[in-house]
Motif scaffolding. Structure first.
Motif, PDB file in Angstrom:
ATOM      1  N   LEU A  24     -17.955  46.492  51.136  1.00 47.27           N
ATOM      2  CA  LEU A  24     -19.370  46.853  51.017  1.00 47.27           C
ATOM      3  C   LEU A  24     -20.238  45.608  51.235  1.00 47.27           C
ATOM      4  N   VAL A  29     -24.307  51.313  50.628  1.00 40.05           N
ATOM      5  CA  VAL A  29     -23.902  52.215  49.550  1.00 40.05           C
ATOM      6  C   VAL A  29     -22.611  52.910  49.974  1.00 40.05           C
ATOM      7  N   ARG A  30     -21.621  52.923  49.070  1.00 39.06           N
ATOM      8  CA  ARG A  30     -20.392  53.666  49.378  1.00 39.06           C
ATOM      9  C   ARG A  30     -20.464  55.027  48.687  1.00 39.06           C
ATOM     10  N   GLU A  67     -20.185  55.842  44.893  1.00 39.64           N
ATOM     11  CA  GLU A  67     -19.038  55.176  44.254  1.00 39.64           C
ATOM     12  C   GLU A  67     -19.397  53.759  43.856  1.00 39.64           C
ATOM     13  N   ASP A  68     -20.138  53.085  44.756  1.00 37.18           N
ATOM     14  CA  ASP A  68     -20.461  51.680  44.497  1.00 37.18           C
ATOM     15  C   ASP A  68     -21.632  51.292  45.401  1.00 37.18           C
ATOM     16  N   VAL A  69     -22.338  50.265  44.979  1.00 36.57           N
ATOM     17  CA  VAL A  69     -23.442  49.781  45.809  1.00 36.57           C
ATOM     18  C   VAL A  69     -23.269  48.293  46.057  1.00 36.57           C
ATOM     19  N   ARG A  77     -27.402  54.156  42.119  1.00 32.56           N
ATOM     20  CA  ARG A  77     -26.274  53.441  41.498  1.00 32.56           C
ATOM     21  C   ARG A  77     -25.074  54.369  41.426  1.00 32.56           C
ATOM     22  N   SER A  78     -23.961  53.769  41.055  1.00 36.14           N
ATOM     23  CA  SER A  78     -22.708  54.507  40.996  1.00 36.14           C
ATOM     24  C   SER A  78     -22.862  55.754  40.123  1.00 36.14           C
TER      25      SER A  78
END
Ligand code: CXF
Ligand code: ZN
Ligand code: ZN
Length: 359
Positions: A24, A29-30, A67-69, A77-78
């Motif tokens: 990432l 953003v995931r 999932e994650d940023v 956010r997650s």
């Protein structure tokens, strides 16, 4: 590893492959996808009718859970539920601050590095989304947070067909209560233009298609009249239904030169013709300039429904909650990723509005 449907060439079926995701980066953003609609544009690329680099993860109409940023990401956010936007919108540029996020000046044109690799080789990502994968990485401007109560397989549809079609009616056109509207094409975009016109207060909504099996759904979405253009001249029919004058607003959601010309011809003097259907690259139409200026018709190009996604996605969710915006009825089939070719075949056969992949 991420399971994805990978397109390799126009004459080859999609392959289900395990891909690697790159780390990432800042501003990214995931998203773990919950669902992806299968849009006509995916088919156009898969069949070689719209240029794209290969191999590629197609799909651009999705929703899922963050999932994650990456560093610097502040708007999500997650754990957040999000709709993906295939135009990442910065919210700050000249266009975005004017409510024209669809032409965001910060959106990268041309090649953008893909997050997907296979055996160390890049696998391209369609329109900075790539939703035919269990997980994708997108720019922060390519996600819009939505409330957790919205079913994600319905929220996914907002990401392309709903924003585009409803936006044509609610953003690009100026439909007033009591207006007469005609919509060419009753596919995913056309049906949403029909319901957008209903929501905007149109009293007459004429749905035009060459496939009469589409009409019951068009009526459910708000069409008051239907015209089978395979047996009737739609311009004549629309004039007859509008006291000889033509419709106040005509939305073209087919993407063919003939229907663009018919849409303009079916628009009343002083009315609006909104062209939203994606035509192949070489398609153009002749325009008699003097006739055009005399007509006072406003010919409006409509990209992504003229959407500013941070304004429009929540608005559409509210309209869905109120019962005005139909989402369930857009879903013709729920499928698994490996059935993607069946979804393409169904679009070609004209038997579906949306197949929705659920992950
Ligand atoms: C399309 C819109 C018209 C140009 C190609 C991409 N987007 C989504 O389906
Ligand atoms: Zn699309
Ligand atoms: Zn912008």
């Amino acid at each position: 590893m991420v399971r994805a449907a990978v397109w390799t060439a126009a004459d080859l079926p999609m392959e289900i492959v395990e891909l690697d995701l790159v780390a990432l980066q800042p501003g990214q953003v995931r998203v773990r996808l919950a669902a992806s609609g299968v849009c006509h544009t995916d088919l156009s690329i898969a069949r070689g009718n719209l240029a794209h680099r290969a191999p590629a993860v197609l799909g651009h109409e999705g929703a899922g859970i963050v999932e994650d940023v990456g560093p610097g990401v502040t708007s999500v956010r997650s754990g957040d539920h999000v709709v993906l936007s295939w135009i990442a919108q910065c919210g700050r540029c000249y266009s975005c601050v004017r409510g024209q996020g669809q032409v965001c000046e910060a959106f990268p044109r041309g090649s953008v590095p893909s997050p997907f690799t296979h055996n160390g080789h890049e696998v391209h990502q369609m329109m900075t989304t790539g939703t035919f994968a269990e997980v994708t990485i997108v720019p922060e401007g390519g996600v819009v947070r939505i409330d957790d109560d919205v079913p994600l397989h319905l929220a996914a549809l907002i990401g392309c067909g709903v924003l585009t079609g409803a936006g044509a009616a609610l953003n690009t056109a100026s439909i007033h209560a009591g207006d007469r509207v005609a919509v060419f094409g009753c596919g995913g975009v056309g049906l949403n233009a029909i319901q957008g016109a209903r929501i905007a207060g149109a009293s007459t909504i004429i749905a035009v298609d060459t496939n009469a099996t589409k009409f019951p759904l068009a009526q459910r979405f708000g069409a008051t009249h239907v015209v089978d253009a395979s047996i009737t001249d739609p311009v004549v029919a629309i004039r007859e239904l509008t006291a000889g004058r033509g419709a106040d607003v005509v939305v073209e959601a087919v993407g063919v030169a003939t229907t663009v010309e018919q849409a303009i011809a079916a628009t009343r003097r002083g009315g609006q013709a909104v062209v939203v259907g994606a035509a192949p690259d070489q398609v153009s139409i002749p325009l008699n300039v003097l006739g055009f200026i005399r007509s006072s018709i406003q010919l409006l190009g409509c990209y992504y429904g003229g959407s500013t996604v941070r304004r429009d996605v929540p608005r559409l969710v509210d309209l869905w909650r109120s019962g005005a915006l139909l989402l369930d009825d857009l879903v013709s089939a729920e499928i698994e990723l490996h059935q993607i070719e069946d979804a393409f075949a169904a679009i070609e056969a004209g038997t579906v509005t949306r197949s929705v992949i659920r992950y």
